[in-house]
Design a protein around this motif. Structure first.
Motif, PDB file in Angstrom:
ATOM      1  N   VAL A   8       0.528  -1.034   0.043  1.00 36.85           N
ATOM      2  CA  VAL A   8       0.010   0.005  -0.223  1.00 36.85           C
ATOM      3  C   VAL A   8       0.815   1.064  -0.086  1.00 36.85           C
ATOM      4  O   VAL A   8       1.971   1.199   0.680  1.00 36.85           O
ATOM      5  CB  VAL A   8      -0.978  -0.006   1.172  1.00 36.85           C
ATOM      6  CG1 VAL A   8      -0.253   0.014   2.598  1.00 36.85           C
ATOM      7  CG2 VAL A   8      -2.044   1.012   1.118  1.00 36.85           C
ATOM      8  N   GLY A   9       0.466   2.160  -0.968  1.00 31.10           N
ATOM      9  CA  GLY A   9       1.293   3.288  -1.078  1.00 31.10           C
ATOM     10  C   GLY A   9       2.310   3.184  -2.253  1.00 31.10           C
ATOM     11  O   GLY A   9       2.991   4.223  -2.681  1.00 31.10           O
ATOM     12  N   ASP A  10       2.795   1.948  -2.533  1.00 30.30           N
ATOM     13  CA  ASP A  10       3.483   1.771  -3.600  1.00 30.30           C
ATOM     14  C   ASP A  10       2.827   1.460  -5.147  1.00 30.30           C
ATOM     15  O   ASP A  10       2.732   2.493  -5.831  1.00 30.30           O
ATOM     16  CB  ASP A  10       4.417   0.689  -3.328  1.00 30.30           C
ATOM     17  CG  ASP A  10       5.588   1.193  -2.186  1.00 30.30           C
ATOM     18  OD1 ASP A  10       5.759   2.438  -1.955  1.00 30.30           O
ATOM     19  OD2 ASP A  10       6.083   0.112  -1.685  1.00 30.30           O
ATOM     20  N   GLN A  11       2.405   0.387  -4.902  1.00 31.99           N
ATOM     21  CA  GLN A  11       1.969  -0.435  -6.147  1.00 31.99           C
ATOM     22  C   GLN A  11       0.457   0.033  -6.279  1.00 31.99           C
ATOM     23  O   GLN A  11      -0.505   0.237  -7.240  1.00 31.99           O
ATOM     24  CB  GLN A  11       1.700  -1.582  -6.427  1.00 31.99           C
ATOM     25  CG  GLN A  11       3.235  -2.126  -6.869  1.00 31.99           C
ATOM     26  CD  GLN A  11       3.842  -2.388  -5.749  1.00 31.99           C
ATOM     27  OE1 GLN A  11       3.604  -2.272  -4.522  1.00 31.99           O
ATOM     28  NE2 GLN A  11       5.443  -2.853  -5.923  1.00 31.99           N
ATOM     29  N   PRO A  34       4.653  -5.402   9.671  1.00 35.27           N
ATOM     30  CA  PRO A  34       5.717  -4.471   9.406  1.00 35.27           C
ATOM     31  C   PRO A  34       5.553  -3.395   8.141  1.00 35.27           C
ATOM     32  O   PRO A  34       5.324  -4.327   7.143  1.00 35.27           O
ATOM     33  CB  PRO A  34       7.010  -5.188   9.185  1.00 35.27           C
ATOM     34  CG  PRO A  34       6.877  -6.486   9.996  1.00 35.27           C
ATOM     35  CD  PRO A  34       5.350  -6.694   9.611  1.00 35.27           C
ATOM     36  N   GLY A  35       5.477  -2.375   8.597  1.00 33.77           N
ATOM     37  CA  GLY A  35       5.222  -1.388   7.219  1.00 33.77           C
ATOM     38  C   GLY A  35       3.638  -0.960   7.203  1.00 33.77           C
ATOM     39  O   GLY A  35       3.464  -0.158   6.159  1.00 33.77           O
ATOM     40  N   GLY A  36       2.845  -1.725   7.782  1.00 33.82           N
ATOM     41  CA  GLY A  36       1.507  -1.580   7.745  1.00 33.82           C
ATOM     42  C   GLY A  36       0.980  -0.328   7.823  1.00 33.82           C
ATOM     43  O   GLY A  36       0.040   0.251   7.311  1.00 33.82           O
ATOM     44  N   ALA A  37       1.456   0.328   8.914  1.00 32.50           N
ATOM     45  CA  ALA A  37       0.938   1.583   9.338  1.00 32.50           C
ATOM     46  C   ALA A  37       1.700   2.727   8.314  1.00 32.50           C
ATOM     47  O   ALA A  37       2.360   3.490   8.985  1.00 32.50           O
ATOM     48  CB  ALA A  37       1.442   2.027  10.739  1.00 32.50           C
ATOM     49  N   ALA A  38       1.369   2.653   7.306  1.00 34.37           N
ATOM     50  CA  ALA A  38       1.816   3.487   6.224  1.00 34.37           C
ATOM     51  C   ALA A  38       1.433   5.113   6.598  1.00 34.37           C
ATOM     52  O   ALA A  38       0.585   5.259   7.238  1.00 34.37           O
ATOM     53  CB  ALA A  38       1.601   3.368   4.800  1.00 34.37           C
ATOM     54  N   GLY A  39       1.801   6.013   5.789  1.00 32.64           N
ATOM     55  CA  GLY A  39       1.647   7.315   5.916  1.00 32.64           C
ATOM     56  C   GLY A  39      -0.062   7.542   5.591  1.00 32.64           C
ATOM     57  O   GLY A  39      -0.628   6.571   5.043  1.00 32.64           O
ATOM     58  N   ALA A  40      -0.540   8.513   6.165  1.00 34.88           N
ATOM     59  CA  ALA A  40      -1.830   8.608   6.253  1.00 34.88           C
ATOM     60  C   ALA A  40      -2.468   8.793   4.716  1.00 34.88           C
ATOM     61  O   ALA A  40      -3.616   8.640   4.622  1.00 34.88           O
ATOM     62  CB  ALA A  40      -2.298  10.026   7.053  1.00 34.88           C
ATOM     63  N   ASP A  41      -1.678   9.117   3.650  1.00 32.63           N
ATOM     64  CA  ASP A  41      -2.014   9.391   2.443  1.00 32.63           C
ATOM     65  C   ASP A  41      -2.089   7.807   1.788  1.00 32.63           C
ATOM     66  O   ASP A  41      -2.813   7.940   0.546  1.00 32.63           O
ATOM     67  CB  ASP A  41      -1.206  10.291   1.829  1.00 32.63           C
ATOM     68  CG  ASP A  41       0.271   9.644   1.530  1.00 32.63           C
ATOM     69  OD1 ASP A  41       0.849   9.010   2.490  1.00 32.63           O
ATOM     70  OD2 ASP A  41       0.734   9.989   0.719  1.00 32.63           O
ATOM     71  N   ALA A  42      -1.499   6.890   2.444  1.00 30.17           N
ATOM     72  CA  ALA A  42      -1.565   5.440   1.795  1.00 30.17           C
ATOM     73  C   ALA A  42      -2.950   4.851   2.181  1.00 30.17           C
ATOM     74  O   ALA A  42      -3.153   4.228   1.071  1.00 30.17           O
ATOM     75  CB  ALA A  42      -0.354   4.705   2.182  1.00 30.17           C
ATOM     76  N   TRP A  43      -3.398   4.979   3.210  1.00 31.10           N
ATOM     77  CA  TRP A  43      -4.733   4.347   3.300  1.00 31.10           C
ATOM     78  C   TRP A  43      -5.615   5.161   4.376  1.00 31.10           C
ATOM     79  O   TRP A  43      -5.456   4.601   5.611  1.00 31.10           O
ATOM     80  CB  TRP A  43      -4.510   2.781   3.869  1.00 31.10           C
ATOM     81  CG  TRP A  43      -5.919   2.151   4.143  1.00 31.10           C
ATOM     82  CD1 TRP A  43      -7.086   2.524   4.130  1.00 31.10           C
ATOM     83  CD2 TRP A  43      -5.883   0.877   3.875  1.00 31.10           C
ATOM     84  NE1 TRP A  43      -8.011   1.464   4.271  1.00 31.10           N
ATOM     85  CE2 TRP A  43      -7.215   0.225   4.177  1.00 31.10           C
ATOM     86  CE3 TRP A  43      -4.904  -0.473   4.058  1.00 31.10           C
ATOM     87  CZ2 TRP A  43      -7.797  -0.953   4.190  1.00 31.10           C
ATOM     88  CZ3 TRP A  43      -5.382  -1.715   4.126  1.00 31.10           C
ATOM     89  CH2 TRP A  43      -6.991  -2.051   4.092  1.00 31.10           C
TER      90      TRP A  43
END
Length: 283
Positions: free
Chosen positions: A110-113, A143-152
């Protein structure tokens, strides 16, 4: 019991639309199957492939900042959209957990693809409730699930904007005053990077294969690897099963291309071998 009865009945009505008819055929003569609650009869999803949602509609994120939906569509990455209200006693959590479970088995991030978006259809939900639900949901990604607010982001809104968005998506739900709950369907909307409906994945469990192919389809092959794009030619969405399955013509084309490559390679080797023998004979 009634607090979770309506969402469960709505999900069953959506996932098994022929169940009441089958029950009537197989049950004892003269015995009517149990009727769905009135609110549950109104729920469902009207598929509208290619329809653009109104990205000018404004919603509040977890911090209370109000912004148009256009902010979440960058024209490059497809967006997974879930509609859920944050005090739902069962079905919304099942859909979110099922989505997270499928995404954990997917080698996209999430946030990448792709991006994801969860919007509450209960106007009483607050940014604080959205923040709590988001934290609980994304923590399960690992790990990495809590990405930036703009990702999810998890969004809340007013009734007019909520109704406009659900109408665009074809998401039909109903409020039951007796239980203070909503009857609603279960599914995930896959939107193109520009905000058009590409596909609806039904249910509360989502396979990594279906998620991958839906994202590839929504992005027109712009995300993922070259191998992913090859796989996409071999699978098609089956409206009957509501799943992606092998596509015979795609497999035949892939097989034909492999045979052609083999023949061309063999001819090239044959010509190279013949030229080499002639050169050795000339010596």
């Amino acid at each position: 019991m009634r607090a979770w009865h309506l969402p469960a009945a709505a999900a069953l009505a959506l996932l098994f639309p022929c169940a009441p008819r089958a029950a009537a055929a197989d049950g004892p003569p003269g015995v009517e199957p149990p009727a769905l609650p009135p609110a549950a009869r109104e729920v469902g999803i009207d598929e509208r492939p290619g329809r653009a949602i109104d990205t000018a509609l404004a919603f509040e994120d977890m911090t209370g900042r109000r912004a148009p939906l256009a902010e979440h569509f960058d024209g490059q990455r497809p967006v997974l959209v879930t509609l859920a209200y944050f005090r739902c006693p069962m079905l919304c959590d099942l859909v979110l957990r099922g989505l997270v479970s499928g995404l954990k088995r997917l080698d996209y991030h999430v946030g990448d693809q792709y991006r994801a978006l969860t919007v509450s259809f209960d106007p009483r939900d607050t940014p604080e409730a959205a923040a709590r639900k988001r934290t609980a949901t994304l923590s399960a990604l690992g790990p990495g699930g809590a990405a930036g607010a703009d990702a999810w982001p998890f969004l809340t809104g007013e009734q007019p904007e909520i109704r406009a968005l659900t109408d665009d998506l074809g998401f039909r739900y109903a409020y039951e005053a007796d239980t203070d709950q909503y009857a609603h369907p279960a599914g995930v909307f896959v939107l193109t990077p520009e905000g058009r409906i590409s596909r609806v994945l039904y249910g509360a469990e989502f396979s990594a294969r279906d998620l991958r192919l839906a994202l590839l389809e929504a992005s027109r092959g712009q995300v993922g690897t070259a191998f992913d794009r090859v796989i996409m030619t071999c699978y098609r969405y089956d409206p009957a099963s509501r799943r992606y399955g092998p596509y015979v013509m795609g497999l035949l084309r892939l097989g034909g291309a492999a045979i052609l490559c083999g023949v061309v390679t063999a001819l090239a080797l044959f010509r190279w071998s013949g030229r080499r023998r002639r050169q050795e004979g000339a010596r």
